[in-house]
Enzyme design. Structure first.
Site, PDB file in Angstrom:
ATOM      1  N   HIS A 366      28.167  73.514   3.900  1.00 19.03           N
ATOM      2  CA  HIS A 366      27.726  72.139   4.171  1.00 19.03           C
ATOM      3  C   HIS A 366      27.597  71.827   5.651  1.00 19.03           C
ATOM      4  O   HIS A 366      27.600  70.656   6.026  1.00 19.03           O
ATOM      5  CB  HIS A 366      28.714  71.140   3.565  1.00 19.03           C
ATOM      6  CG  HIS A 366      28.794  71.172   2.074  1.00 19.03           C
ATOM      7  ND1 HIS A 366      28.114  70.302   1.267  1.00 19.03           N
ATOM      8  CD2 HIS A 366      29.471  72.006   1.244  1.00 19.03           C
ATOM      9  CE1 HIS A 366      28.382  70.556   0.000  1.00 19.03           C
ATOM     10  NE2 HIS A 366      29.200  71.601  -0.040  1.00 19.03           N
ATOM     11  N   LYS A 557      28.002  55.808   7.794  1.00 15.66           N
ATOM     12  CA  LYS A 557      28.319  57.242   7.665  1.00 15.66           C
ATOM     13  C   LYS A 557      29.579  57.481   8.479  1.00 15.66           C
ATOM     14  O   LYS A 557      30.016  56.608   9.214  1.00 15.66           O
ATOM     15  CB  LYS A 557      27.169  58.110   8.185  1.00 15.66           C
ATOM     16  CG  LYS A 557      26.681  57.689   9.582  1.00 15.66           C
ATOM     17  CD  LYS A 557      25.491  58.500  10.055  1.00 15.66           C
ATOM     18  CE  LYS A 557      24.179  58.038   9.485  1.00 15.66           C
ATOM     19  NZ  LYS A 557      23.558  58.963   8.554  1.00 15.66           N
ATOM     20  N   ARG A 558      30.171  58.681   8.375  1.00 19.10           N
ATOM     21  CA  ARG A 558      31.330  58.962   9.221  1.00 19.10           C
ATOM     22  C   ARG A 558      30.945  58.870  10.693  1.00 19.10           C
ATOM     23  O   ARG A 558      29.796  59.091  11.061  1.00 19.10           O
ATOM     24  CB  ARG A 558      31.876  60.367   8.914  1.00 19.10           C
ATOM     25  CG  ARG A 558      32.690  60.425   7.641  1.00 19.10           C
ATOM     26  CD  ARG A 558      33.939  59.569   7.703  1.00 19.10           C
ATOM     27  NE  ARG A 558      34.914  60.133   8.614  1.00 19.10           N
ATOM     28  CZ  ARG A 558      36.015  60.775   8.229  1.00 19.10           C
ATOM     29  NH1 ARG A 558      36.299  60.905   6.951  1.00 19.10           N
ATOM     30  NH2 ARG A 558      36.849  61.268   9.116  1.00 19.10           N
ATOM     31  N   LYS A 563      26.155  62.502  14.989  1.00 22.56           N
ATOM     32  CA  LYS A 563      25.379  61.539  14.195  1.00 22.56           C
ATOM     33  C   LYS A 563      24.788  60.442  15.083  1.00 22.56           C
ATOM     34  O   LYS A 563      23.905  59.714  14.676  1.00 22.56           O
ATOM     35  CB  LYS A 563      26.255  60.927  13.103  1.00 22.56           C
ATOM     36  CG  LYS A 563      26.713  61.938  12.044  1.00 22.56           C
ATOM     37  CD  LYS A 563      27.582  61.257  10.989  1.00 22.56           C
ATOM     38  CE  LYS A 563      28.257  62.243  10.045  1.00 22.56           C
ATOM     39  NZ  LYS A 563      27.377  62.645   8.934  1.00 22.56           N
ATOM     40  N   THR A 665      23.208  62.389   2.648  1.00 21.05           N
ATOM     41  CA  THR A 665      22.905  61.922   1.297  1.00 21.05           C
ATOM     42  C   THR A 665      22.734  60.406   1.307  1.00 21.05           C
ATOM     43  O   THR A 665      22.061  59.853   0.434  1.00 21.05           O
ATOM     44  CB  THR A 665      24.015  62.322   0.305  1.00 21.05           C
ATOM     45  OG1 THR A 665      25.283  62.089   0.928  1.00 21.05           O
ATOM     46  CG2 THR A 665      23.906  63.774  -0.080  1.00 21.05           C
ATOM     47  N   LYS A 669      20.148  57.603  -0.698  1.00 22.02           N
ATOM     48  CA  LYS A 669      20.571  56.364  -1.360  1.00 22.02           C
ATOM     49  C   LYS A 669      19.746  55.191  -0.836  1.00 22.02           C
ATOM     50  O   LYS A 669      19.319  54.322  -1.606  1.00 22.02           O
ATOM     51  CB  LYS A 669      22.071  56.129  -1.138  1.00 22.02           C
ATOM     52  CG  LYS A 669      22.946  57.192  -1.813  1.00 22.02           C
ATOM     53  CD  LYS A 669      24.385  57.221  -1.308  1.00 22.02           C
ATOM     54  CE  LYS A 669      25.055  58.527  -1.716  1.00 22.02           C
ATOM     55  NZ  LYS A 669      26.345  58.758  -1.028  1.00 22.02           N
TER      56      LYS A 669
END
Ligand code: 26Q
Length: 828
Positions: A366, A557-558, A563, A665, A669
């Site tokens: 992942h 998100k985290r 990110k 992911t 969504k």
């Protein structure tokens, strides 16, 4: 006959029967009646009543699978981020309407009771949620499968903010009990830890090894029932809880050393105490290794025991009947454990054991971040698992021989590929161990799978090209559409029927409706309603009034540097400065919504949270801003809050540096809920954009190849700072005290990391990001065309269903097929 009465009493298909069941449960499990019951009593009675609807289906499923004796999929995952269970289980048992009526008749508040359901936070983020979506799809598709994991007593921490800083609180989710679990004390398993090995020769002259553990720990399985949607099958999630093998040492107790007498009990039970919250940067902590081994050893013992309890089963057919999927490297110690069981306990030879093992395991990776690859120091590993270390060494020795035979004299390659990393401290590379031991290795989106083969696991792909696959992630439309966005789901069903819920490709039938003004109008109305719901939540939690007609720009998100939440922050400052300078942001009013937990020890991430709060404080209170900008940081983002957020978003932020986000992911969504994406060519964004069409996606940023080229030529962030006046003003504002109540030092580390290194190329991508966002802002003012684009995103995203992913794993990795479960015969 006895069976009949039990079923009748617990299977309620009418309002009257459901009411009776609820009141019975209230009386017999809570000792209460409607007049004196607390909301919590009602909650438990309702949960038990809904659970009662699942038990019969679950028994039928277990029986049907047993009769068919099919190939079974075992999903091994250290994390399952399940989300709340009550509402989902009501949806899956058709009891929502019944409960609605019953609660009305009894003058009770159903919404209040639904809020009491605790979300089991047994995961960090994407990987854990993916496991939960997979369980939903496996059950929905009736693929015989069991999920195995850990029943953490404390899940992912509860995030609070104090003065804009993240403060972690324990997630005591079991405090009031968990009505969804079924403890299975009959199936306890003992596992060993520590100690030493003894080598000996048996009478036939075979080398044999005994592992003499220093201590044993008991695992007690606990079931959670995982129903499929629109099918009879109900699957089992089997979570292990650590128990002391002996309650306490009576010798010590009698000698008066009470504290020490219970010490080892406490130590054993600590193993399943808490989830480690550092995703992406695993730390080599001994307790974490014990957790991994604990749940894997319990699971394998359970699997082998169940498998061999059938006379017709033998170890030779094990891999034909069982497929075990490793959810990243966290459960990889299953490999040496399997070898140990086959060799030391079942007395198989090495080659035979290896043949079975490598035909059984599949490995899903992942990540792409080098620092996220798990490595265990050999010393630590050997102390906890001495026999397993010997086995890993043997696997490595045989593997390196194979490499040497394929690439004679290539010592550099041997060093690169070895399962053991040499250095001042020797470490076991778990991703190498997984790759050597698995029949398939897959990434979770096309780009990542390619980069795994070209970079991260290149030597392995060269050696075994056929082992490598891609399985682009997906999400369950039941939770992330039907449950979280009922209004939109009803509208879709009205147009195209309800088949899309289990065949998400059918969303493509919406394409033609996207061209109809009336449909777009309905969509806009319900999007606005979702935004109003979220606005009310924000007002309640944050005390901030946000305008539901503003553009909801969402990043949940985290929190990770890769990110790039910080890049989002730079955008907000940019708009704020524009507004201060010229009186206008140049774009329609925007509400920025963040949700993100930082790993507790990740200082850089925590400082970014503080910065966003600092920006919010200024922007939300500056009279010049009016209603042009609002900044909201939602506390404790989790699955439950996600369900509120995805339907209410206009713009989804997927802005990781290209080559860093394995898949994502959340991006899926959002798209499925009619949200446009601003994103880079990273992870699954690429595939989303390919499907929804470039004209319906706001793309910016460097590509993977451009990132590489820029880094090769020596990236200099200061050049961007010096050459872009707007950017310079934004960065300067970080140290002039504007967002830190006058403190000019606070955000120094951020500025330094940006100007000195900028590992994630924020400055390089800044200009194109701002340009694209301005374009998105302009596009939003044409609300009709925006909704057309949003609806095309929905119509073209059916591919991102976890059902599709599971079907691909069944075909390409597991060789598994469905076994139909007949609906219960209620007349029986
Ligand atoms: C490992 C060892 C010790 C302590 C913690 C960990 C640990 C725990 C969790 C390491 C990693 C994780 C979680 C990783 C994760 O969630 N990865 C995400 O997986 C998603 C599903 O495939 C992808 O969509 C995301 O891109 C990826 O970041």
């Amino acid at each position: 006959m006895g069976n009949k009465t039990t079923e009748d009493r617990h299977t309620a298909t009418t309002v009257k029967a459901f009411k009776k069941l609820l009141l019975d449960n209230l009386y017999h499990t809570q000792g209460a009646n409607v007049y004196n019951a607390s909301p919590y009593d009602i909650y438990r009675a309702l949960a038990f009543s809904v659970r009662d609807q699942l038990v019969g289906r679950w028994r039928e499923t277990v029986d049907a699978y047993y009769r068919a004796d099919p190939k079974i999929v075992i999903y091994l995952s250290a994390e399952y981020l399940l989300g709340r269970q009550l509402e989902k289980n009501m949806l899956y048992t058709d009891t929502m309407k019944l409960a609605d009526k019953v609660f009305q008749e009894l003058d009770l508040d159903l919404d209040e009771v639904l809020e009491l359901d605790q979300e089991p936070g047994l995961g960090n983020g994407g990987l854990g949620r993916l496991a939960a979506c997979f369980l939903d799809s496996l059950a929905t598709l009736s693929i015989p499968a069991i999920g195995y994991g850990i029943r953490y007593e404390f899940g992912i921490f509860r995030q609070t903010f104090e003065d804009g800083w993240q403060v972690e609180k324990a997630d005591n989710w079991l405090r009031y009990g968990n009505p969804w679990e079924f403890p299975q004390p009959d199936d306890m398993v003992e596992i060993g830890l520590g100690g030493h090995t003894e080598h000996w020769r048996d009478p036939d002259g075979h080398q044999r090894v005994n592992w003499i553990p220093a201590e044993t720990v008991t695992g007690e399985p606990c079931h959670m029932l995982m129903p499929g949607y629109d099918t009879s099958s109900v699957h089992t999630l089997r979570l292990w809880r650590a128990r002391a093998s002996e309650d306490f040492d009576f010798g010590m107790f009698n000698e008066g050393d009470y504290a020490r007498a219970v010490e080892s009990k406490v130590r054993s039970e600590n193993i399943s105490k808490a989830l480690y919250p550092n995703d992406e940067t695993p730390q080599g902590k001994e307790l974490r290794l014990k957790q991994q081994y604990f749940f894997v050893a319990c699971s394998l013992s359970d699997i082998l025991h169940t498998f061999l309890s059938r006379a017709e089963h033998t170890l030779e057919t094990f891999a034909d009947k069982i497929a075990i999927q490793l959810n990243d490297t966290h459960p990889v110690v299953a490999v040496p454990e399997m070898m140990r069981l086959l060799i030391d306990e079942h007395e198989l030879g090495w080659d035979e054991a290896w043949h079975i093992t490598t035909r059984t395991f599949g490995y899903t990776c992942h990540t792409l971040l080098p620092e996220a690859l798990e490595k265990w120091p050999v010393g630590l590993f050997g102390r906890v698992l001495p026999r397993h270390l010997e086995i890993v060494y043997e696997i490595n020795a045989r593997f390196l021989k194979e490499v040497e035979a394929r690439f004679p004299g290539d010592n550099e390659r041997l060093r690169r590929m070895s399962i053991i990393e040499e250095g001042t401290e020797r470490r076991i590379r778990m991703a190498h161990l997984a790759s050597v031991s698995s029949h398939t290795i897959n990434g979770v989106a096309a780009l990542q799978s390619r980069l795994l083969q070209e970079r991260t696991l290149r030597d392995f792909a060269e050696m075994w090209p056929d082992r490598f696959q891609n399985k682009t992630n997906g999400v369950t439309p039941r939770r992330f559409m039907l449950q979280s966005n009922p209004r939109f789901s009803a509208l879709i069903t009205e147009k195209i029927g309800s088949g899309w819920l289990t065949h998400l490709d059918e969303l493509s039938k919406l394409e033609k409706f996207a061209g109809q003004a009336g449909f777009r109008e309905s969509f806009r109305k319900l999007k606005l309603a979702s935004k109003e719901t979220l606005a009310a939540y924000i007002f309640e939690k944050n005390g901030i009034q946000v305008d539901p007609s503003s553009l909801f720009d969402v990043m949940v998100k985290r929190l990770h540097e890769y990110k790039r939440q910080l890049l989002k922050a730079l955008h907000i400052i940019t708009l704020y400065q524009r507004l201060k300078r010229s009186g206008s942001t140049g774009v329609p009013p925007i509400t920025f919504i963040f949700g993100a937990k930082a790993a507790p020890g990740y200082q850089a991430a925590k400082l970014i949270i503080k910065l966003i709060h600092g920006i919010a404080d200024v922007v939300n209170h500056d009279a010049d801003v009016g209603d042009a900008l609002r900044v909201v940081f939602l506390e404790n983002f989790n699955v439950t809050i996600g369900e509120l957020v995805y339907p209410a978003a206009d713009l989804s932020e997927q802005i990781s540096l290209a080559g860093k986000e394995a898949s994502g992911t959340g991006n899926m969504k959002f798209a499925l809920n009619g949200t446009l994406t601003i994103g880079t060519l990273d992870g699954a964004n690429i595939e989303i954009r390919e499907r929804v069409g470039a004209e319906n996606f706001f793309l910016f940023g460097l590509t993977v190849d451009e990132v590489l080229a820029l880094k090769m030529q020596g990236y200099d962030p200061r050049r961007f700072y010096e050459e872009n006046e707007t950017l310079r003003a934004v960065i300067d504002a970080l140290t002039d005290g504007t967002f830190s109540s006058g403190d000019r030092e606070l955000f120094n580390p951020i500025v330094h990391s940006l100007l000195d290194r900028d590992e994630f190329l924020l400055l390089a991508d800044y200009a194109s990001y701002i340009e694209r966002l301005d374009e998105a802002g302009r596009a939003f003012t044409d609300s009709d065309d925006w909704s057309r684009k949003a609806l095309l995103n929905v119509a073209r995203s059916g591919y991102f269903s976890s059902d599709r992913v599971i079907e691909e794993y069944c075909r390409d990795v597991w060789n598994a097929s469905p076994v139909e479960v007949q609906p219960q015969d209620s007349s029986r």
